[in-house]
Design a protein around this motif. Structure first.
Motif, PDB file in Angstrom:
ATOM      1  N   HIS A  57       0.846  -1.196   0.000  1.00 57.69           N
ATOM      2  CA  HIS A  57       0.000   0.000   0.000  1.00 57.69           C
ATOM      3  C   HIS A  57       0.885   1.251   0.000  1.00 57.69           C
ATOM      4  CE1 HIS A  57      -3.062   2.854   0.845  1.00 57.69           C
ATOM      5  NE2 HIS A  57      -2.951   2.862   2.157  1.00 57.69           N
ATOM      6  N   THR A  82      -6.336   3.832   4.139  1.00 55.16           N
ATOM      7  CA  THR A  82      -5.530   2.726   4.691  1.00 55.16           C
ATOM      8  C   THR A  82      -6.423   1.747   5.456  1.00 55.16           C
ATOM      9  OG1 THR A  82      -3.637   4.203   4.804  1.00 55.16           O
ATOM     10  CG2 THR A  82      -3.526   2.214   6.146  1.00 55.16           C
ATOM     11  N   TYR A  98       2.756  -1.593   4.386  1.00 52.51           N
ATOM     12  CA  TYR A  98       2.349  -0.174   4.344  1.00 52.51           C
ATOM     13  C   TYR A  98       3.588   0.696   4.505  1.00 52.51           C
ATOM     14  CZ  TYR A  98       0.200   4.108   6.498  1.00 52.51           C
ATOM     15  OH  TYR A  98      -0.200   5.385   6.826  1.00 52.51           O
ATOM     16  N   SER A 100       5.111   3.932   5.665  1.00 58.77           N
ATOM     17  CA  SER A 100       4.817   5.091   6.510  1.00 58.77           C
ATOM     18  C   SER A 100       6.065   5.980   6.577  1.00 58.77           C
ATOM     19  CB  SER A 100       4.351   4.625   7.888  1.00 58.77           C
ATOM     20  OG  SER A 100       3.902   5.734   8.641  1.00 58.77           O
ATOM     21  N   GLU A 134      -1.288   3.793  10.386  1.00 57.17           N
ATOM     22  CA  GLU A 134      -0.557   2.729  11.094  1.00 57.17           C
ATOM     23  C   GLU A 134      -1.442   2.101  12.176  1.00 57.17           C
ATOM     24  OE1 GLU A 134       3.128   3.834  12.932  1.00 57.17           O
ATOM     25  OE2 GLU A 134       4.001   4.655  11.098  1.00 57.17           O
ATOM     26  N   ILE A 137      -4.119  -0.260  10.875  1.00 54.56           N
ATOM     27  CA  ILE A 137      -3.540  -1.558  10.477  1.00 54.56           C
ATOM     28  C   ILE A 137      -3.290  -2.431  11.696  1.00 54.56           C
ATOM     29  CG2 ILE A 137      -1.420  -2.611   9.549  1.00 54.56           C
ATOM     30  CD1 ILE A 137      -1.322  -0.198   7.575  1.00 54.56           C
TER      31      ILE A 137
END
Ligand SMILES: NC(=O)c1ccc[n+]([C@@H]2O[C@H](COP(=O)([O-])OP(=O)(O)OC[C@H]3O[C@@H](n4cnc5c(N)ncnc54)[C@H](OP(=O)(O)O)[C@@H]3O)[C@@H](O)[C@H]2O)c1
Length: 282
Positions: A57, A82, A98, A100, A134, A137
């Motif tokens: 992602h 997200t 992901y 970040s 974050e 997730i």
């Protein structure tokens, strides 16, 4: 062959990562125009059709000053988008990777941030919205890699960021003032991408990983190395960041270290990586 969905594939990271993934995976790369991560219906049907094992992602609203101007949109894309992806991953039992940012931290630490450091509060909307991503997730998934990176450079002729700006300014000016009170870990997107591919392939323990080229510097030192590598005679003078006000505040420290990654993947120093970038991509 495992199937991988990549969101935001048309951006800088996607450009380096997708050719690497193509060597080992059945990659379904979606630029923004083909898949908007805020469109739940389109996401759901893409997951149902492809049935991926891994999702990378990358899609995000990445313009830090624009995020400050349009906070609602920043949270809609970076947090809610997200969350949408994480829900699809949960439904299809796939691993989410992901990307970040070191901007999730407040920047008050005087050395590089490690994975074990607590996030208190980002100084800007971009960092805050990426951190909310974050958190979503971590709440929704067990099979995830949250990769924080920072001060990415790459793109060569398409580069509009710090390296390209310095090269342009260096051509036109004999001397330049550059900020010397903000710190980061310059990271070649090519090296980040190789490390992301390692995570997908070697499947180490899930969790948070800091991935950057080794070392840290301030913007002035970054600029000086760019001019040295490009063999440009531009003298530089350090100034405080207050001399260059921006819409979104920037943290004083975004530098990170890759303590967990070293067991499976070696990163070179930022100086080595920058030298390769400046001497081969321009
Ligand atoms: N660049 C850095 O220094 C840096 C540092 C730390 C972390 N990161 C993270 O790394 C990831 C990749 O960054 P990058 O450097 O490749 O950024 P980028 O070049 O801006 O790429 C991000 C991509 O996401 C797309 N996008 C934006 N909104 C979207 C949406 N609603 N749905 C689907 N796609 C959307 C953008 O498309 P449009 O341009 O068409 O909108 C763009 O192609 C991002 O998550 C970013 O937060 C970047």
């Amino acid at each position: 062959m495992q199937k991988v969905i990549v969101t935001g594939s048309g951006g800088m990271v996607g450009t380096y990562l997708i050719p690497l993934l193509n060597e080992k995976y059945d990659v379904h790369a979606f630029p923004h125009s083909d898949l908007d991560v805020t469109d739940v219906q389109k996401l759901t049907s893409a997951f149902e059709k492809i049935q991926p094992q891994i999702v990378v992602h990358l899609a995000a609203m990445t313009n830090v000053d624009l995020c400050e101007e349009q906070p609602q949109q920043a949270f809609f894309v970076n947090e809610q988008g997200t969350k949408n992806i994480a829900k699809c991953c949960r439904q299809h039992n796939c691993t989410l990777l992901y990307v970040s940012t070191g901007m999730v931290f407040d920047g008050n630490k005087t050395s590089a941030y490690e994975e074990s450091d607590c996030v208190t509060r980002s100084v800007n909307i971009y960092g805050e919205s990426k951190y909310k991503g974050e958190q979503a997730i971590q709440q929704l998934l067990q099979k995830f890699y949250i990769v924080r990176t920072t001060w990415l450079f790459g793109g060569g002729q398409r580069d509009k960021k710090f390296v390209a700006k310095m090269l342009q300014l260096g051509k036109k000016n004999d001397s330049l003032s550059v900020v010397d009170d903000t710190w980061g870990s310059p990271t070649y997107t090519k090296d980040l991408s190789a490390a992301l591919e390692t995570l997908c392939t070697k499947v180490p323990d899930y969790g948070i990983y800091h991935i950057a080229n080794v070392g840290r510097c301030n913007r002035l030192q970054f600029a000086q190395k760019i001019f040295a590598d490009a063999k440009m005679d531009c003298t530089t003078k350090g100034v405080r960041s207050a001399s260059f006000p921006t819409k979104a505040p920037r943290p004083f420290n975004e530098s990170i270290t890759s303590t967990k990654l070293s067991a499976i993947h070696k990163m070179r120093t930022w100086q080595e990586a920058l030298h390769e970038y400046v001497t081969t991509e321009f």
